[in-house]
Design a protein around this motif. Structure first.
Motif, PDB file in Angstrom:
ATOM      1  N   LEU A  99     108.971 -21.528 -27.737  1.00 37.53           N
ATOM      2  CA  LEU A  99     108.326 -20.877 -26.592  1.00 37.53           C
ATOM      3  C   LEU A  99     109.224 -20.917 -25.360  1.00 37.53           C
ATOM      4  CD1 LEU A  99     105.926 -19.528 -25.209  1.00 37.53           C
ATOM      5  CD2 LEU A  99     104.924 -21.813 -24.885  1.00 37.53           C
ATOM      6  N   ASP A 100     109.923 -22.038 -25.157  1.00 38.64           N
ATOM      7  CA  ASP A 100     110.775 -22.174 -23.973  1.00 38.64           C
ATOM      8  C   ASP A 100     111.905 -21.145 -23.937  1.00 38.64           C
ATOM      9  OD1 ASP A 100     109.279 -24.280 -23.095  1.00 38.64           O
ATOM     10  OD2 ASP A 100     110.603 -25.819 -23.893  1.00 38.64           O
ATOM     11  N   ALA A 101     112.336 -20.686 -25.120  1.00 37.70           N
ATOM     12  CA  ALA A 101     113.407 -19.697 -25.184  1.00 37.70           C
ATOM     13  C   ALA A 101     112.902 -18.288 -24.921  1.00 37.70           C
ATOM     14  CB  ALA A 101     114.083 -19.757 -26.552  1.00 37.70           C
ATOM     15  N   ILE A 102     111.589 -18.112 -24.981  1.00 36.19           N
ATOM     16  CA  ILE A 102     110.992 -16.786 -24.912  1.00 36.19           C
ATOM     17  C   ILE A 102     110.316 -16.522 -23.578  1.00 36.19           C
ATOM     18  CG2 ILE A 102     109.187 -15.324 -25.954  1.00 36.19           C
ATOM     19  CD1 ILE A 102     109.700 -17.188 -28.513  1.00 36.19           C
ATOM     20  N   TYR A 103     109.717 -17.569 -23.007  1.00 30.75           N
ATOM     21  CA  TYR A 103     108.867 -17.401 -21.820  1.00 30.75           C
ATOM     22  C   TYR A 103     109.038 -18.584 -20.874  1.00 30.75           C
ATOM     23  CZ  TYR A 103     104.543 -17.744 -19.068  1.00 30.75           C
ATOM     24  OH  TYR A 103     103.637 -17.877 -18.050  1.00 30.75           O
ATOM     25  N   THR A 104     108.982 -18.278 -19.586  1.00 29.90           N
ATOM     26  CA  THR A 104     108.935 -19.323 -18.568  1.00 29.90           C
ATOM     27  C   THR A 104     107.955 -18.925 -17.472  1.00 29.90           C
ATOM     28  OG1 THR A 104     110.200 -20.601 -16.951  1.00 29.90           O
ATOM     29  CG2 THR A 104     110.891 -18.321 -17.282  1.00 29.90           C
ATOM     30  N   ASP A 105     107.270 -19.917 -16.909  1.00 30.20           N
ATOM     31  CA  ASP A 105     106.368 -19.640 -15.790  1.00 30.20           C
ATOM     32  C   ASP A 105     106.998 -20.033 -14.456  1.00 30.20           C
ATOM     33  OD1 ASP A 105     106.303 -22.390 -15.835  1.00 30.20           O
ATOM     34  OD2 ASP A 105     104.153 -22.573 -16.235  1.00 30.20           O
ATOM     35  N   GLU A 106     108.312 -20.343 -14.466  1.00 30.37           N
ATOM     36  CA  GLU A 106     108.947 -20.861 -13.255  1.00 30.37           C
ATOM     37  C   GLU A 106     109.017 -19.851 -12.114  1.00 30.37           C
ATOM     38  OE1 GLU A 106     113.341 -21.426 -13.313  1.00 30.37           O
ATOM     39  OE2 GLU A 106     113.197 -20.729 -15.394  1.00 30.37           O
ATOM     40  N   TYR A 107     108.892 -18.565 -12.426  1.00 35.65           N
ATOM     41  CA  TYR A 107     108.985 -17.550 -11.379  1.00 35.65           C
ATOM     42  C   TYR A 107     107.612 -17.077 -10.891  1.00 35.65           C
ATOM     43  CZ  TYR A 107     113.830 -17.382 -12.924  1.00 35.65           C
ATOM     44  OH  TYR A 107     115.122 -17.722 -13.256  1.00 35.65           O
ATOM     45  N   LEU A 108     106.544 -17.535 -11.534  1.00 33.21           N
ATOM     46  CA  LEU A 108     105.211 -17.093 -11.134  1.00 33.21           C
ATOM     47  C   LEU A 108     104.868 -17.632  -9.746  1.00 33.21           C
ATOM     48  CD1 LEU A 108     103.145 -17.593 -14.435  1.00 33.21           C
ATOM     49  CD2 LEU A 108     103.859 -15.421 -13.406  1.00 33.21           C
ATOM     50  N   PRO A 109     104.272 -16.794  -8.906  1.00 37.72           N
ATOM     51  CA  PRO A 109     103.860 -17.286  -7.580  1.00 37.72           C
ATOM     52  C   PRO A 109     102.762 -18.335  -7.711  1.00 37.72           C
ATOM     53  CG  PRO A 109     103.050 -15.053  -7.964  1.00 37.72           C
ATOM     54  CD  PRO A 109     103.984 -15.369  -9.086  1.00 37.72           C
ATOM     55  N   THR A 110     102.740 -19.290  -6.786  1.00 40.18           N
ATOM     56  CA  THR A 110     101.765 -20.380  -6.826  1.00 40.18           C
ATOM     57  C   THR A 110     100.811 -20.347  -5.635  1.00 40.18           C
ATOM     58  OG1 THR A 110     103.359 -21.833  -5.726  1.00 40.18           O
ATOM     59  CG2 THR A 110     103.321 -21.867  -8.130  1.00 40.18           C
TER      60      THR A 110
END
Length: 338
Positions: free
Chosen positions: A320-331
């Motif tokens: 999953l880590d290679a496919i998707y990240t939530d690090e750019y989602l606004p908080t």
């Protein structure tokens, strides 16, 4: 493929560095998966209602040619950001593990992959497909999931005749009775058939997500090299996209009219219906109402990758880590739909 990517990335590096150097204008090309139709309204609403401008972005939206189309565009750096089927991205990254592309925001929490049949031709349920002819475009995202769908429903593939068809001829062939069912996106195929004069009570949509599949649908994807150098830009882009979706959820007519500005020949009422179908079935779900747009449930995605493996033989163990990240989602709460 990797050699081609490397060459393309070398060329694209100039474009990307140029975009960064000229960041005062912050021009952002955005690659869609498909034509300018109802479900693309949110991106145009984000332009027209000033959400991208509020983030300092000048976004140009380009149409695509199918679920696979945006992935190589973004991987090569030709486009920094795109919209694509995450299941296709999983397979692309398995074949090109060093490609700099990743999903950063889930949009279709419930994928629109469907089989669409006609009751008058004997296809109303999953089991009715046996003994019938299925029209399927080879690059179609829904067709790519069909083996797992067939397995989940105990279909005998030897009893189904598969007819390769083109995207432009898919719905006309079903409307003319040349095939008994087709694969496609639920909201697109349904209303294309309506436009072709097929009675609505004759159209039977079999949504794969309601028949055994745990898959996700389309997501915003980024070139990871671009994103790493422009984190605030990407977060601002995603925030504007979320606001655009909330705008069209609240006012689908406005959304359809936003598309009509770019595609004057379209049927506004029809595209408003298509947009509403996408909102109701794919975007606004129990999960997104509780958690907001953009996120992925890791446990569900693990199940989804197992099902992808029923359609496709992995070269590497999917991560999953290679496919998707939530690090750019606004908080800042902008992803919440309530």
């Amino acid at each position: 493929m990797l050699k081609k990517l490397a060459l393309s990335l070398a060329v694209a590096a100039t474009l990307t560095s140029g975009a960064i150097a000229g960041s005062h204008s912050k021009k952002v090309p955005f690659a869609l998966d498909w034509k300018f139709e109802g479900p693309s309204a949110a991106y145009f609403a984000a332009i027209d209602n000033g959400h991208f401008a509020a983030e300092g972005l000048d976004v140009e939206v380009s149409a695509g040619k199918g679920s696979l189309d945006a992935i190589p565009k973004v991987a090569t750096g030709a486009f920094p950001i795109g919209f694509a089927d995450i299941n296709s991205l999983v397979k692309f990254l398995d074949q090109n593990p060093t490609a700099p592309v990743k999903a950063v925001m889930m949009v279709y929490d419930k994928p629109p992959f469907a089989v669409v049949g006609r009751a008058s031709q004997g296809v109303s349920t999953v089991k009715d497909l046996e003994g019938k002819t299925l029209g399927a475009p080879p690059p179609d995202g829904a067709w790519a999931q069909f083996p797992a769908f067939a397995k989940a429903n105990g279909l005998d593939m030897s009893k189904i005749k598969v007819e390769p068809v083109g995207f432009p001829t898919r719905e006309p062939m079903l409307a003319e009775g040349n095939v008994d069912a087709i694969t496609g996106f639920s909201f697109s195929s349904y209303l294309n058939l309506v436009r072709l004069g097929v009675p609505e009570d004759d159209i039977k949509v079999i949504l794969m997500a309601d028949n055994g599949l745990s898959l996700y649908g389309n997501a915003i994807i980024v070139n990871t090299e671009f994103a790493a150098a422009n984190k605030e830009l990407v977060t601002g882009f995603l925030r504007a996209v979320a606001k655009g979706w909330k705008d069209v959820i609240a006012d689908p007519k406005m959304g359809a009219e936003a598309i009509a500005k770019r595609n004057p020949a379209m049927d506004v009422a029809l595209e408003q219906r298509r947009l509403q179908l996408a909102i109701d079935a794919n975007v606004v779900t129990d999960y997104t109402m509780a958690n907001g747009m953009g996120k992925i449930d890791p446990a569900r995605m693990e199940k989804a990758m197992v099902q992808i493996g029923e359609n496709y033989e992995f070269k590497n163990q999917p991560s999953l880590d290679a496919i998707y990240t939530d690090e750019y989602l606004p908080t800042d709460g902008s992803l919440m739909l309530k």
